[in-house]
Design a protein around this motif. Structure first.
Motif, short mmCIF file in Angstrom:
data_model
loop_
_atom_site.label_atom_id
_atom_site.label_comp_id
_atom_site.label_asym_id
_atom_site.label_seq_id
_atom_site.Cartn_x
_atom_site.Cartn_y
_atom_site.Cartn_z
N LEU A 135 102.98 60.98 33.46
CA LEU A 135 101.77 61.80 33.38
C LEU A 135 100.74 61.09 32.51
O LEU A 135 101.07 60.58 31.44
N ALA A 136 99.52 61.03 33.01
CA ALA A 136 98.39 60.59 32.19
C ALA A 136 97.54 61.84 31.97
O ALA A 136 96.83 62.28 32.87
N VAL A 137 97.67 62.43 30.80
CA VAL A 137 96.98 63.69 30.52
C VAL A 137 95.62 63.38 29.91
O VAL A 137 95.53 62.78 28.84
N ILE A 138 94.57 63.79 30.61
CA ILE A 138 93.20 63.60 30.11
C ILE A 138 92.85 64.82 29.26
O ILE A 138 92.62 65.91 29.79
N TRP A 139 92.82 64.64 27.95
CA TRP A 139 92.53 65.75 27.05
C TRP A 139 91.02 65.84 26.82
O TRP A 139 90.40 64.88 26.37
N THR A 140 90.45 67.02 27.12
CA THR A 140 89.01 67.21 26.91
C THR A 140 88.72 68.22 25.81
O THR A 140 87.60 68.27 25.30
N LEU A 141 89.71 69.04 25.47
CA LEU A 141 89.60 69.95 24.33
C LEU A 141 90.85 69.79 23.48
O LEU A 141 91.96 69.87 24.01
N THR A 142 90.68 69.57 22.19
CA THR A 142 91.83 69.28 21.33
C THR A 142 92.16 70.43 20.39
O THR A 142 92.95 70.26 19.46
N ASP A 143 91.55 71.60 20.60
CA ASP A 143 91.88 72.77 19.80
C ASP A 143 93.38 73.01 19.87
O ASP A 143 93.93 73.21 20.96
N PRO A 144 94.10 73.01 18.73
CA PRO A 144 95.56 73.17 18.78
C PRO A 144 96.00 74.50 19.38
O PRO A 144 97.11 74.62 19.89
N LEU A 145 95.14 75.52 19.31
CA LEU A 145 95.50 76.82 19.88
C LEU A 145 95.19 76.90 21.37
O LEU A 145 95.89 77.55 22.13
N GLN A 146 94.13 76.22 21.79
CA GLN A 146 93.75 76.25 23.20
C GLN A 146 93.33 74.86 23.67
O GLN A 146 92.18 74.62 24.02
N PRO A 147 94.28 73.92 23.69
CA PRO A 147 93.94 72.58 24.17
C PRO A 147 93.73 72.61 25.69
O PRO A 147 94.23 73.49 26.38
N LEU A 148 92.98 71.66 26.19
CA LEU A 148 92.75 71.59 27.62
C LEU A 148 92.99 70.16 28.08
O LEU A 148 92.33 69.22 27.64
N GLY A 149 93.96 70.00 28.97
CA GLY A 149 94.27 68.68 29.49
C GLY A 149 94.43 68.71 30.99
O GLY A 149 94.82 69.72 31.58
N PHE A 150 94.10 67.59 31.62
CA PHE A 150 94.20 67.45 33.07
C PHE A 150 95.30 66.43 33.36
O PHE A 150 95.10 65.23 33.14
N PRO A 151 96.47 66.87 33.84
CA PRO A 151 97.61 65.95 33.99
C PRO A 151 97.64 65.22 35.33
O PRO A 151 97.92 65.81 36.37
N LEU A 152 97.34 63.94 35.31
CA LEU A 152 97.50 63.10 36.50
C LEU A 152 98.97 62.70 36.59
O LEU A 152 99.56 62.23 35.62
#
Length: 346
Positions: free
Chosen positions: A88-105
Motif C-alpha cells: 500500500l502507498a497511502v497518500i496522507w492529506t490530513l494528519t490529524d491523529p483523531l481524523q487522519p485522511l489517507g488514500f491507499p493505493l
C-alpha cells in the motif's frame, strides 16, 4: 532473475500529463482520454498512472475544488505499508491523529505491471502528484506537486516489495504491516430483523474452481482477505458518509458457486459521484478482479439461504457468531418473507 523482479514496460508515448499550462484549466477529453476513462468508466478516485515519458504519476480526484481545499489542509506525504500480501502507498492529506485522511493505493506485487509501477515510484527522483476535480463530466487540473522519498524510505519500501515478491512477508518489520483494528465478535441474533431483511448486491464466484486452485482453507482465506481489504478502504474513504456507512456481508453457497452479498447495495453512496458506481464501490473493485468472479446481481440474502458473516457499523467491524439458534431465527424470517416456498434454512 533481477530482470524478472524489476520488469520493463514500454510506455505509451502518446499519453500526456497535466502541467503548468493546464493548471486551473479543464482537461481536454481527447488529449487526456485515459485519465477520463480511469475516472468516469473505472470510477477511480485515486490511482497511479504511467505517463508517456515512462514516469509514474499519482492522481487524487475530488468531487469539487472546495472538497480539495477541505481535504488537503496539511503537508501531503506518502507512506508505504503492507496489507493482505499487497503493498500500500497511502497518500496522507490530513494528519490529524483523531481524523487522519489517507488514500491507499494498492499494488499486487505478484502482478508484473503493478510491481513495475511500485518499483518505478521508488526509483525515479521524485513522483508527481496531480490534484483534479471532477464535476459535471469535466476534469479540472487544480494543482500538482512533487513527492520526494528519503534514501531510508526507498530502502524500506524496496525491502517490502522484495519480501512480498519472494513470499516471505514474515521477514518484514512488524510496523510495516497495517494492523487490523480491534474486531469484536457478536451474535448474529443482535442484528435487528430490518437489517437481516435488507436486500443488496451479490458477487457471484466460481467457488469450486477457486477451491481446486487454492484448496478449501486458502480459498476461504483469500475471500475474507479480499472482503477485509474492501472494508479497509471504506474505513479510510475520502467522504465521511462512506466511512460512516453501515452494511452486512453475507455468504450463500449455490451448487458450484458462492455468492458474497453486501446489504444494502451501497449504490446510494457512489452513484452521484462516479459514472460507474460498480467500479467505485470498493467491494466491486476488489471482488471483480478475482479470476473466479462471474457476475453481480441484485439479491435478497434470506431468499438465497445466506448467512451473515460481518457487520460494519459506526466505523467498527464485527464478526458475526452463528449457531443453531441463529439458523432457526433466519428460517423464521424466511417463512415470514417468502411463505409457501421451500425454506433453505430448514
Amino acid at each position: 532473475m533481477e530482470n524478472e523482479f524489476f520488469p520493463q514496460l514500454t510506455p505509451d508515448s502518446t499519453l500526456l500529463s497535466p502541467d503548468e499550462q493546464t493548471q486551473g484549466e479543464i482537461l481536454d477529453k481527447e488529449k487526456f482520454h485515459d485519465v477520463y476513462k480511469l475516472v468516469e468508466e473505472d470510477g477511480l478516485p485515486y490511482f497511479a498512472r504511467l505517463n508517456g515519458r515512462g514516469e509514474v504519476e499519482l492522481y487524487l480526484v475530488f468531487e469539487t475544488v472546495d472538497a480539495f481545499s477541505e481535504q488537503t489542509r496539511d503537508a501531503v506525504s506518502v507512506e508505504f505499508k503492507t496489507y493482505q500480501n499487497k503493498l500500500l502507498a497511502v497518500i496522507w492529506t490530513l494528519t490529524d491523529p483523531l481524523q487522519p485522511l489517507g488514500f491507499p493505493l494498492s499494488f499486487d506485487i505478484r502482478a508484473v505491471d503493478e510491481r513495475f509501477v511500485a518499483l518505478t515510484i521508488l526509483q525515479q527522483p521524485f513522483t508527481t502528484l496531480h490534484y483534479l476535480a471532477y464535476e459535471n463530466g469535466q476534469m479540472t487540473h487544480i494543482y500538482s506537486e512533487a513527492i520526494h522519498f528519503s534514501a531510508d524510505e526507498r530502502i524500506r519500501a524496496n525491502g517490502m516489495i522484495r519480501s512480498l515478491y519472494d513470499g516471505t512477508p514474515e521477514s518484514m518489520p512488524e510496523e510495516a504491516e497495517v494492523r487490523e483494528e480491534d474486531t469484536q465478535t457478536i451474535s448474529a441474533l443482535s442484528l435487528p430483523a430490518s437489517v437481516l431483511e435488507e436486500t443488496g448486491m451479490a458477487f457471484v464466484l466460481e467457488y469450486n474452481r477457486m477451491m481446486a486452485t487454492h484448496g478449501e482453507e486458502e480459498a476461504q482465506h483469500l475471500l475474507m482477505s479480499t472482503v477485509k481489504q474492501a472494508v479497509w478502504v471504506m474505513r479510510r474513504h475520502s467522504r465521511s458518509e462512506v466511512r460512516d456507512s453501515s452494511f452486512t456481508v453475507w455468504a450463500a453457497e449455490q451448487a458450484e458457486r458462492l455468492s458474497l452479498i453486501v446489504t444494502p447495495s451501497l449504490s446510494h453512496l457512489f452513484e452521484v459521484v462516479h459514472m460507474s458506481e460498480d467500479e467505485a464501490n470498493p467491494f466491486s473493485r476488489f471482488l471483480m478482479t478475482l479470476p473466479e468472479f462471474v457476475q453481480t446481481e441484485d439479491a435478497a440474502p434470506l431468499q438465497l439461504g445466506a448467512f451473515p458473516l460481518l457487520r460494519y457499523e459506526n466505523g467498527q467491524l464485527y464478526h458475526l457468531e452463528l449457531d443453531e439458534i441463529v439458523q432457526q431465527h433466519l428460517a423464521k424470517l424466511f417463512t415470514q418473507a417468502f411463505p409457501g416456498i421451500l425454506n433453505p434454512y430448514m
